[in-house]
Scaffold this active site. Structure first.
Site, mmCIF file in Angstrom:
data_model
loop_
_atom_site.group_PDB
_atom_site.id
_atom_site.type_symbol
_atom_site.label_atom_id
_atom_site.label_comp_id
_atom_site.label_asym_id
_atom_site.label_seq_id
_atom_site.Cartn_x
_atom_site.Cartn_y
_atom_site.Cartn_z
ATOM 1 N N GLN A 1 0.852 -1.212 0.070
ATOM 2 C CA GLN A 1 -0.082 0.033 0.035
ATOM 3 C C GLN A 1 0.936 1.273 0.068
ATOM 4 O O GLN A 1 0.182 2.300 -0.110
ATOM 5 C CB GLN A 1 -0.864 -0.008 1.383
ATOM 6 C CG GLN A 1 -1.783 -1.046 1.157
ATOM 7 C CD GLN A 1 -2.634 -1.113 2.738
ATOM 8 O OE1 GLN A 1 -1.990 -1.692 3.815
ATOM 9 N NE2 GLN A 1 -3.593 -0.860 2.888
ATOM 10 N N VAL B 1 3.774 3.854 -1.240
ATOM 11 C CA VAL B 1 4.123 4.719 -2.423
ATOM 12 C C VAL B 1 5.447 5.206 -2.366
ATOM 13 O O VAL B 1 5.847 5.906 -3.360
ATOM 14 C CB VAL B 1 2.975 5.756 -2.941
ATOM 15 C CG1 VAL B 1 1.475 5.286 -3.037
ATOM 16 C CG2 VAL B 1 3.054 7.063 -1.843
ATOM 17 N N HIS C 1 -1.254 1.155 -4.398
ATOM 18 C CA HIS C 1 -1.629 2.681 -4.365
ATOM 19 C C HIS C 1 -0.527 3.454 -5.179
ATOM 20 O O HIS C 1 -0.532 4.719 -4.834
ATOM 21 C CB HIS C 1 -1.630 3.201 -3.172
ATOM 22 C CG HIS C 1 -2.679 2.609 -2.371
ATOM 23 N ND1 HIS C 1 -2.702 2.735 -0.752
ATOM 24 C CD2 HIS C 1 -3.860 1.835 -2.413
ATOM 25 C CE1 HIS C 1 -3.648 2.103 -0.293
ATOM 26 N NE2 HIS C 1 -4.356 1.611 -1.496
ATOM 27 N N CYS D 1 2.589 18.732 -19.414
ATOM 28 C CA CYS D 1 3.106 17.403 -20.481
ATOM 29 C C CYS D 1 3.745 18.234 -21.665
ATOM 30 O O CYS D 1 3.084 19.034 -22.375
ATOM 31 C CB CYS D 1 1.968 16.916 -20.904
ATOM 32 S SG CYS D 1 1.969 15.543 -22.223
ATOM 33 N N THR E 1 0.349 -2.957 8.789
ATOM 34 C CA THR E 1 -0.730 -2.380 8.018
ATOM 35 C C THR E 1 -1.990 -2.339 9.205
ATOM 36 O O THR E 1 -2.085 -3.448 9.857
ATOM 37 C CB THR E 1 -1.439 -2.976 6.806
ATOM 38 O OG1 THR E 1 -2.525 -2.388 6.553
ATOM 39 C CG2 THR E 1 -1.352 -4.489 6.838
ATOM 40 N N SER E 2 -2.850 -1.461 9.240
ATOM 41 C CA SER E 2 -3.718 -1.465 10.330
ATOM 42 C C SER E 2 -5.006 -2.319 9.716
ATOM 43 O O SER E 2 -5.996 -2.502 10.557
ATOM 44 C CB SER E 2 -4.316 -0.018 10.576
ATOM 45 O OG SER E 2 -4.484 0.462 9.256
HETATM 46 ZN ZN LIG Z 1 -0.207 14.993 -22.177
#
Ligand SMILES: [Zn+2]
Length: 252
Positions: free
Chosen positions: A103, A105, A121, A152, A193-194
């Site tokens: 979980q 990141v 996640h 972008c 983890t909880s």
């Molecule tokens: Zn784009």
């Protein structure tokens, strides 16, 4: 009953197992010093994670949310994987079919060397264009450092972190992958983890239904403690190295 040492049974089962899955949560990251971002005194103290980690906040103020994630990414990069992360890399090498489901990141598992992973996640080190989906390059991210906004280069869309925000679905296929591994597992480890955030919280129970021996390793018994086969109270960074060493000796 919760206890502070793992059982011989857990070692034996891990030593024999062909299929093992492990789920990790914030606890193992906390042992590396990854903060919860609710810490008082910091630059970001005035914000609650749930106020920034959602698509509405991002669309309202992409620059703010990008800056917050850049801060979190930098904090994560300053921290190092701990012995718990490293023990899971070793376990992956010992078990023919092993899946690490996380979980977290913060990329610490990958930096430790874990390869076969289901990132429930997402991962804070990756970003992509919210409009066209193109993966962002370092070049596109550079404006953030000087207070600008990252866009972008292909379509001009704002660049967002590749993490699951509040109210968003998990990445396509990843939960199915994790669920299949849980169902096939002979041993399932729930670590730091909880076990309250669904759907990840359902995985230990899915594993149990599939016939796995389920062990929880956590500093306190979680919501699922009453349903699992074994609860080992302790830090991942202390319990896992000892457990994996015992398994390695038994497998040899
Ligand atoms: Zn784009």
């Amino acid at each position: 009953m919760p206890h502070r040492a793992f059982s011989h049974e857990l070692v034996d089962r891990l030593a024999r197992a062909q299929h093992v899955a492990a789920l990790t949560g914030a606890g193992i990251s906390a042992e590396s010093g990854i903060p919860t971002f609710r810490d008082p005194g910091g630059l970001w103290e005035q914000f609650k994670p749930e106020e920034l980690a959602n698509v509405q906040a991002f669309l309202r103020n992409p620059k703010l949310v990008q800056a917050w994630y850049t801060h979190r990414r930098n904090v994560a990069l300053e921290k190092a994987p701990n012995p718990g992360h490293k023990a899971l890399v070793e376990l992956e090498g010992l078990v023919p079919d092993f899946l690490l489901i996380t979980q977290n990141v913060d990329h610490l598992h990958q930096r430790a060397g874990s390869k076969r992973m289901a990132e429930l996640h997402g991962n804070i080190t990756r970003s992509y264009c919210i409009d066209c989906g193109k993966t962002a390059t370092e070049q596109e991210m550079t404006p953030i450092a000087s207070g600008g906004v990252a866009q972008c280069s292909a379509c001009g869309g704002y660049i967002r972190p590749d993490v699951v925000w509040f109210g968003e679905m998990l990445p396509e296929g990843v939960m199915e992958w994790a669920g299949e591994a849980a169902q096939r597992a002979e041993v399932f480890l729930s670590i730091g983890t909880s076990a309250v955030v669904y759907p990840a919280a359902g995985l230990p129970l899915l594993a149990k239904e599939g016939g796995a021996y389920v062990a929880e390793i956590n500093i306190e018994a979680s919501a699922i403690a009453g349903y699992v086969d074994e609860v080992v109270l302790g830090k991942a960074g202390e319990v896992l190295p000892a457990l994996v060493q015992a398994v390695r000796e038994k497998r040899a």
